[in-house]
Design a protein around this motif. Structure first.
Motif, short mmCIF file in Angstrom:
data_model
loop_
_atom_site.label_atom_id
_atom_site.label_comp_id
_atom_site.label_asym_id
_atom_site.label_seq_id
_atom_site.Cartn_x
_atom_site.Cartn_y
_atom_site.Cartn_z
N ARG A 185 12.53 1.42 5.05
CA ARG A 185 12.26 2.17 6.28
C ARG A 185 11.04 1.61 7.01
N TYR A 186 10.05 1.19 6.26
CA TYR A 186 8.84 0.64 6.84
C TYR A 186 9.15 -0.63 7.65
N PHE A 187 9.89 -1.57 7.03
CA PHE A 187 10.25 -2.79 7.74
C PHE A 187 11.09 -2.46 8.98
N GLY A 188 12.03 -1.54 8.83
CA GLY A 188 12.88 -1.18 9.96
C GLY A 188 12.11 -0.51 11.08
N LEU A 189 11.19 0.39 10.72
CA LEU A 189 10.41 1.10 11.74
C LEU A 189 9.48 0.15 12.49
N LEU A 198 0.82 -1.21 0.00
CA LEU A 198 0.00 0.00 0.00
C LEU A 198 0.86 1.26 0.00
N LEU A 199 2.09 1.17 0.52
CA LEU A 199 2.99 2.33 0.47
C LEU A 199 3.32 2.69 -0.98
N ARG A 200 3.39 1.67 -1.84
CA ARG A 200 3.71 1.94 -3.25
C ARG A 200 2.48 2.47 -3.98
N SER A 201 1.36 1.78 -3.83
CA SER A 201 0.10 2.24 -4.43
C SER A 201 -1.05 1.50 -3.76
N VAL A 202 -2.12 2.21 -3.56
CA VAL A 202 -3.29 1.62 -2.91
C VAL A 202 -4.12 0.89 -3.96
N LEU A 256 3.58 3.95 9.76
CA LEU A 256 2.95 4.59 8.61
C LEU A 256 2.86 6.10 8.78
N LEU A 257 2.60 6.55 9.99
CA LEU A 257 2.51 7.99 10.22
C LEU A 257 3.86 8.68 10.10
N VAL A 258 4.94 7.97 10.37
CA VAL A 258 6.28 8.55 10.23
C VAL A 258 6.63 8.75 8.76
N LEU A 259 6.16 7.86 7.90
CA LEU A 259 6.53 7.90 6.48
C LEU A 259 5.57 8.79 5.69
N PRO A 260 6.07 9.66 4.81
CA PRO A 260 5.17 10.48 3.98
C PRO A 260 4.24 9.61 3.14
N GLN A 261 4.79 8.52 2.59
CA GLN A 261 3.95 7.62 1.79
C GLN A 261 2.86 6.99 2.65
N GLY A 262 3.17 6.73 3.91
CA GLY A 262 2.20 6.14 4.81
C GLY A 262 1.06 7.11 5.12
N ARG A 263 1.41 8.37 5.33
CA ARG A 263 0.36 9.36 5.62
C ARG A 263 -0.54 9.54 4.40
#
Length: 611
Positions: free
Chosen positions: A274-278, A142-146, A179-186
């Motif tokens: 970053r997502y996996f690491g976070l 979903l970070l790449r595309s919903v 997700l909130l930390v990442l721009p793509q997540g927001r």
């Protein structure tokens, strides 16, 4: 292509071998007490239970419906999930880091002890790990595309997690933070399809919320308040020490490298990195911090597993940047860790090996003695009047005997252990908490091994209050008495009078593990409330070993204040043990206690080393 083929071959070989070993161990290993209770819950199908949501119980029921009342059948759905997880981790890593890294991530999931042993026990952490990996995969996509497919996968993961354990709330919180930390997540969280998935996940909590609403929030209070001290305790440091051992040191360092990388900004595929690491970092740090305030008495070393699975996805990328010797060492250490973990379970499943750990703090008592106990219970029931009911001293005995006897409706006495493990409310709901009624003969089964010794006499007196004075027991002893059961034939009508309890004893000398030679002085005390003892026998390796003088003055009422043995203070004993003819090495010193009521009870043995 050669690197990819080699990585794939290694994964398939490991998967085949490890899955086969897990099947063998799962078929031999007796049910852990919690597994037995989940089986019992599965025989009383409901939407939720006092200790957990419904999925774990449903899976145990599915297993026995497919394979019958066998330990392997109970565990079969969990073994299937455990076998699928490495493939899922491999696929996620392949999508974002290439085929070689994907197969390597799957192999590391097979080798890391915490994830490698997943599924051998029928516990809620197995479906919860599946839910966490499903959400992890969906979140990365979903970070790449919903799209609808990824949103539905997220909904599926959230629903499975909600049906697995209260702790999955933490997994949800960690994912939202990442997700909130990442721009793509927001940006992703602004899409309505994601909110539909979240809404479906919320709906899956409704059965658990409804159960708590109908039962005065008993489950929620237990999981959040009652089982945790919520005071700082230095013993939480042990949690930090044991984790590198359970995931193996070099692999632990690699995972922390992935976690640190999650704090750095970047674009493209770096968003998934970053997502996996976070997810992994926030999860493990939060659990490490909670370890200083939460329950440390029960097993909790597996709690960080969802975070570790997130980190494992990117670990091959880190390892492939290290020197070859360090990479190989990391792989070999993981293999050694896995071998040791399997070795422990094999030991626990083999009576002759398990006996060697008797008296050790790692003795797997919750796996021990249930089949021999059930055999004796069947024998006793054949000799008692028709209609005799089994009455268990606590939920552990009730659940384990229930599985062995194929009877999920064994009544249980009130016991602090029932409260401590959040099972009292469930027993009440099933109508299995004994309320003192009699009417028919009872076969009472107590497990003194489940009680701290300093609290044992008080527990015996509580049992007297619940069922009356206790007749002479039949003792079922396993592994030199480190798993010990007492069986009492209770008549249909409750007897009256002062409390008559099982005998109690202590050896002052020699102490456990003492090195001895020549003639050894054996000293201690023994008593039996209500009637007293007529004599004490000394045993060595299960055979009589000398004359014991019983009845010398030894006042123990300063500690055992409630004791009503009529022979106080004359409860001390002395004996001489001649070891000159014994083979050097470990021997087991024990006692046989004869009560004035005709009872004969073997006591827990202790090891001595003859030089």
């Amino acid at each position: 292509m050669q690197g990819e083929q080699r990585a794939r071959t290694i994964f398939l070989t490991l998967w085949t071998l490890i899955t086969a070993v897990k099947l063998v161990i799962a078929a031999r290993l007796p049910l852990f007490v919690d597994e037995a209770f989940y089986w019992q819950e599965g025989q009383h199908l409901a939407m939720a239970y006092s200790d957990l949501p419904g999925l774990t119980a449903w899976l145990t029921r599915l297993g026995v419906e497919l394979g019958g009342a066998h330990v392997l059948a109970v565990r079969l759905p969990f073994l299937a999930i455990g076998a699928v997880l490495p493939w899922m981790v491999s696929r996620i890593a392949t999508r974002w880091f290439g085929a070689v890294a994907g197969w390597q991530a799957g192999s590391l999931t097979l080798l890391m002890p915490l994830s490698a042993t997943l599924g051998m026990l029928a516990v809620p952490d197995v479906p919860m790990a599946l839910a966490a990996v499903l959400c992890l995969d969906a979140g990365a996509r979903l970070l790449r595309s919903v799209d609808a497919a990824a949103a539905m996968k997220l909904a599926l993961g959230l629903m499975i997690g909600a049906l697995s354990h209260y702790r999955f709330i933490g997994v949800i919180g960690v994912g939202l933070i990442a997700l909130l930390v990442l721009p793509q997540g927001r940006r992703m969280l602004r899409d309505p399809r994601v909110w539909v998935a979240l809404a479906l996940g919320v709906l899956a909590w409704l059965p658990l919320l409804a159960w708590n609403a109908d039962n005065h929030d008993a489950g929620l209070k237990f999981q959040v308040v009652e089982r945790h001290p919520w005071d700082f305790q230095w013993s939480g440091l042990w949690f930090l020490v044991i984790q590198p051992v359970l995931v193996t040191p070099i692999l632990c360092v690699a995972m922390w490298k992935v976690a640190l990388a999650g704090t750095r900004s970047g674009g493209g595929a770096r968003a998934q990195w970053r997502y996996f690491g976070l997810v992994g970092a926030v999860s493990t740090v939060a659990i490490f911090l909670l370890g200083f305030f939460t329950d440390v008495e029960r097993i909790s070393f597996h709690w960080p597993l969802p975070g570790y699975l997130a980190l494992l996805v990117a670990v091959p990328v880190v390892l492939n940047g290290w020197p070859r010797w360090l990479r190989r060492t990391g792989w070999w250490l993981a293999g050694v860790g896995l071998t040791l973990a399997f070795g422990y379970y094999l030991m626990a499943s083999t009576p002759a090996l398990r006996e060697q750990l008797a008296g050790d703090k790692y003795y797997p008592r919750n796996f021990a003695g249930w089949k021999p106990l059930a055999d004796v219970v069947r024998e006793e029931l054949r000799q008692m009047p028709e209609g005799t009911r089994v009455l268990a001293g606590n939920f552990k005995v009730g659940a384990e005997l229930g599985f062995q006897l194929r009877d999920p409706r064994i009544e249980v006495l009130p016991h602090p252990l029932n409260d401590k493990h959040g099972r009292t409310a469930q027993l009440v709901q099933w109508g299995l908490l004994h309320q003192g009624e009699r009417g028919t003969p009872l076969l009472l089964v107590l497990s003194p091994s489940d009680q701290r010794y300093r609290d044992l006499l008080e527990r015996y007196h509580q049992v007297c209050e619940q069922v009356g004075p206790l007749p002479p027991p039949r003792v079922v002893s396993q592994d030199h008495g480190y798993q010990r059961f007492l069986l009492f034939r209770l008549p249909a009508q409750r007897a009256e009078g002062p409390c008559v309890s099982p005998a109690m004893a202590w050896m002052d000398t020699p102490q456990f593990g003492a090195q001895v030679q020549g003639t050894v002085e054996v000293r201690g005390w023994a008593f039996k409330d209500g009637v007293g003892l007529s004599k004490v026998e000394l045993l060595l390796d299960g055979k009589p070993a000398g004359t014991v003088t019983y009845g010398r003055p030894y006042d123990i009422t300063g500690f055992w204040k409630i004791s009503n043995d009529p022979q106080h203070p004359n409860v001390g004993f002395d004996a001489q043990l001649d070891t000159t003819g014994l083979a050097p090495g470990k021997h087991w010193l024990g006692l046989r206690l004869h009560g004035n009521d005709g009872s004969v009870e073997t006591w827990q043995e202790q090891a001595v080393i003859v030089r």
